[in-house]
Design a protein around this motif. Structure first.
Motif, PDB file in Angstrom:
ATOM      1  N   GLY A 256       3.353 -37.243   6.227  1.00 16.86           N
ATOM      2  CA  GLY A 256       2.417 -37.992   5.570  1.00 16.86           C
ATOM      3  C   GLY A 256       3.164 -39.365   5.229  1.00 16.86           C
TER       4      GLY A 256
ATOM      5  N   ALA B 263      -1.832 -30.444  -1.388  1.00 15.04           N
ATOM      6  CA  ALA B 263      -1.124 -29.706  -0.608  1.00 15.04           C
ATOM      7  C   ALA B 263      -1.666 -28.319  -0.661  1.00 15.04           C
TER       8      ALA B 263
ATOM      9  N   GLN C 212       5.649 -32.639  -0.485  1.00 20.13           N
ATOM     10  CA  GLN C 212       4.648 -33.685   0.014  1.00 20.13           C
ATOM     11  C   GLN C 212       4.156 -34.483  -1.162  1.00 20.13           C
TER      12      GLN C 212
ATOM     13  N   ARG D  23      -2.861 -41.005   4.558  1.00 20.65           N
ATOM     14  CA  ARG D  23      -2.177 -40.830   3.603  1.00 20.65           C
ATOM     15  C   ARG D  23      -2.634 -40.403   1.976  1.00 20.65           C
TER      16      ARG D  23
ATOM     17  N   ARG E  20      -2.414 -36.570   1.429  1.00 24.12           N
ATOM     18  CA  ARG E  20      -1.157 -35.980   0.981  1.00 24.12           C
ATOM     19  C   ARG E  20      -1.076 -35.524  -0.577  1.00 24.12           C
TER      20      ARG E  20
END
Length: 249
Positions: free
Chosen positions: A104, A80, A160, A74, A77
């Protein structure tokens, strides 16, 4: 001010050929940085390393002080990536493509079945609205124009909720008018004051960099040739970067 993103003495070689050589720069929150350079200057290598798709031989890239090469799960993320060729799933709708930016945040099975929460769907719709495509939410990606597809890709990046967007030649496949609109959109994302997202963007069009970026880094033979405010980017520096051709806006 503590920088959001830092690159320190980045070096990368392939089969003995140096692609990046001691490259260093910083990027603040809410700032847009354009990277210029001719083909083979090292831009693609730089961006692959910054996005964590390749590993530097020496030096590092830091997001909030953390090495991007070590970001996992995670944590990834927070960065991007927007690609030249959009990388959308053609058979899916614009909304479904934007929802990919939420993968994510959800259990894997929800992503596989495309069963997203109402909050995720609301956010994806807001991102489509942000890029001017809310009315196209249900349209298949392959029915959209090139410029619209790139806007969907940017909306996916926004979904995101990153700190940094890396845009690798995002207008190379677009006509000049459409490309200018994409650059204006990326610039507005940096400067709207809502979240302080930073954008680093590689380009082949100095006039777009001068018009929309805050700073410009010139890359030549893998080395930083200059790092200046966009308004201070001189024609003479661009001529040296591109081998002497006139590149006036």
């Amino acid at each position: 001010m503590t920088p959001l993103f830092e690159v320190h003495h980045a070096r990368k070689s392939y089969a003995g050929r140096v692609a990046l050589d001691d490259a260093s720069f910083r990027l603040a929150r809410g700032e847009m940085l354009a990277v210029l350079g001719s083909s083979g200057a090292g831009k693609t290598t730089l961006f692959r390393c910054l996005a964590g798709l390749a590993t530097l031989d020496a030096g590092n890239a830091l997001l909030h002080g953390e090495d991007v090469a070590r970001l996992r799960g995670r944590q990834r993320r927070r960065i991007a990536v927007v690609f030249q060729q959009f990388n959308l799933v053609n058979r899916l709708s614009a909304l479904d493509n934007v929802l990919a930016g939420r993968l994510g945040y959800v259990p894997a099975w929800r992503g596989w079945l495309r069963r997203f929460s109402r909050d995720d769907i609301r956010l994806a719709l807001e991102c489509l609205d942000r890029v001017g495509l809310l009315d196209h939410a249900g349209q298949r990606a392959d029915a959209l124009s090139g410029g619209q597809q790139q806007r969907v890709a940017i909306a996916r990046a926004l979904a995101q909720q990153p700190d940094l967007i890396i845009a690798d030649e995002p207008v190379a496949s677009l006509d000049p008018h459409t490309g200018a609109g994409i650059m204006a959109l990326l610039s507005s994302i940096c400067h709207d004051g809502a979240g302080g997202i930073a954008v680093i963007c590689s380009l082949h069009q100095p006039e777009l960099a001068r018009r929309h970026a805050d700073r410009i880094v010139g890359l030549r033979a893998g080395r930083i040739a200059f790092d200046v405010a966009a308004a201070d980017c001189a024609e003479s520096a661009l001529q040296q970067l591109y081998g002497g051709a006139s590149l006036a806006a």
